[in-house]
Design an enzyme around this catalytic site. Sequence first.
Site, PDB file in Angstrom:
ATOM      1  N   ARG A 285      92.115  51.907  57.085  1.00  0.00           N
ATOM      2  CA  ARG A 285      92.589  50.665  56.458  1.00  0.00           C
ATOM      3  C   ARG A 285      91.563  50.080  55.488  1.00  0.00           C
ATOM      4  NH1 ARG A 285      94.624  47.106  61.349  1.00  0.00           N
ATOM      5  NH2 ARG A 285      92.832  48.083  62.359  1.00  0.00           N
ATOM      6  N   GLN A 286      90.323  50.595  55.521  1.00  0.00           N
ATOM      7  CA  GLN A 286      89.327  50.183  54.522  1.00  0.00           C
ATOM      8  C   GLN A 286      89.398  51.165  53.351  1.00  0.00           C
ATOM      9  OE1 GLN A 286      85.350  49.219  55.917  1.00  0.00           O
ATOM     10  NE2 GLN A 286      86.103  48.887  57.990  1.00  0.00           N
TER      11      GLN A 286
ATOM     12  N   HIS B  61      97.479  55.008  57.290  1.00  0.00           N
ATOM     13  CA  HIS B  61      97.916  53.688  56.827  1.00  0.00           C
ATOM     14  C   HIS B  61      98.501  53.776  55.413  1.00  0.00           C
ATOM     15  CE1 HIS B  61      98.157  49.440  56.420  1.00  0.00           C
ATOM     16  NE2 HIS B  61      97.291  49.421  55.425  1.00  0.00           N
TER      17      HIS B  61
ATOM     18  N   ASP C 269     106.312  44.552  57.371  1.00  0.00           N
ATOM     19  CA  ASP C 269     106.053  44.330  55.941  1.00  0.00           C
ATOM     20  C   ASP C 269     106.721  45.458  55.158  1.00  0.00           C
ATOM     21  OD1 ASP C 269     104.306  46.575  55.942  1.00  0.00           O
ATOM     22  OD2 ASP C 269     102.629  45.306  56.529  1.00  0.00           O
TER      23      ASP C 269
ATOM     24  N   LYS D 293     105.165  39.755  55.001  1.00  0.00           N
ATOM     25  CA  LYS D 293     103.994  39.356  55.803  1.00  0.00           C
ATOM     26  C   LYS D 293     102.834  38.954  54.900  1.00  0.00           C
ATOM     27  CE  LYS D 293     100.881  42.347  57.835  1.00  0.00           C
ATOM     28  NZ  LYS D 293     100.525  43.450  58.713  1.00  0.00           N
TER      29      LYS D 293
HETATM   30  C1  R5P Z   1      99.018  46.564  57.973  1.00  0.00           C
HETATM   31  O1  R5P Z   1      99.455  46.661  56.836  1.00  0.00           O
HETATM   32  C2  R5P Z   1      99.406  47.521  59.038  1.00  0.00           C
HETATM   33  O2  R5P Z   1     100.562  48.225  58.712  1.00  0.00           O
HETATM   34  C3  R5P Z   1      99.601  46.816  60.352  1.00  0.00           C
HETATM   35  O3  R5P Z   1     100.692  45.915  60.239  1.00  0.00           O
HETATM   36  C4  R5P Z   1      98.397  46.054  60.782  1.00  0.00           C
HETATM   37  O4  R5P Z   1      97.249  46.782  60.541  1.00  0.00           O
HETATM   38  C5  R5P Z   1      98.491  45.666  62.227  1.00  0.00           C
HETATM   39  O5  R5P Z   1      97.329  44.968  62.574  1.00  0.00           O
HETATM   40  P1  R5P Z   1      97.358  43.821  63.670  1.00  0.00           P
HETATM   41  O6  R5P Z   1      97.951  44.401  64.907  1.00  0.00           O
HETATM   42  O7  R5P Z   1      95.916  43.453  63.834  1.00  0.00           O
HETATM   43  O8  R5P Z   1      98.154  42.691  63.121  1.00  0.00           O
END
Ligand code: R5P
Length: 283
Positions: free
Chosen positions: A89-90, A122, A160, A184
């Site tokens: 995610r980074q 991701h 999202d 979101k």
């Molecule tokens: C973000 O775009 C990902 O798809 C997830 O929605 C997100 O990483 C979930 O993280 P958390 O459980 O901390 O809200």
Amino acid sequence: MLVPGTASQSLTTILADMTGRSLTVPEYERFADGEQKVAVPGFDESQATIVAATPTDETFIELLQLQDAVREAGASLVTTVIPYLGYARQDEAFSRGEPVSARAVARAVSNATDRVILVTPHEASVAEFFAADTTIVDASERLSIPLPNDLVDPVFLAPDANATSLATETRDAYGRGVVDYFEKTRDYDTGAVTIEPTDTPVDGRDVVLVDDIIATGSTMAEAISALHNRGCKRAFAACVHPLLVKYARSRLAAAGATEVIGTDTIERSESMISAAPVIADVL
Ligand code: R5P
């Protein structure tokens, strides 16, 4: 020969059963200074398939050591399966001076492998960070399997827009239902998530939320609360990677999640279904 990382032992066992490949058992030790070492004394083939999720820094170092160890033991062809890629995610420098951590990790992994297989990263673009030949597989279709057959007028909802394709895959595998997504926004200073409801009516219906990962649970908990406020019947929280850090599982329960469904790309008690079939297809 399959070589498991410590975070992917159940998944590797299922892969061994499915493919008929042999499995070696690495040896693990930790030195007095805290450094870890894994070894593969039983590895005796020319082809190695390492299966190692990297949800922690330790498992990442372990993966690099496994890659080096199988080369030392004579492997001429190394495939690295990363069921869950930590740091994915980074994938950009979000402010000046930050690293692109996903790229740094990918470069390190690429050094000692001929091929990489990633499960539902991701963003698919993370594959471009690897110098080795990289294949992406998606395990979201597997999330339909633990769902009850009697879902009432189901809505498959992505928290999202990015996760809409995953919700569609899950719906298609389930066989019926509509797909929609929430809008979101996340405050990156506080981590707080705000969800804008969809226009799709959910009153009296079962909703399956589908995302790539549940980390802190903020996204899913917020979405589940919004759905209950709007009268949904049951709310299932489904994800490929059930990272579930800190109090995520409790947050989901408190928000009213009927069930939390994940795959074994990260091995948790919520890993109700295996991603092995989609990995085996490309091995
Ligand atoms: C973000 O775009 C990902 O798809 C997830 O929605 C997100 O990483 C979930 O993280 P958390 O459980 O901390 O809200």
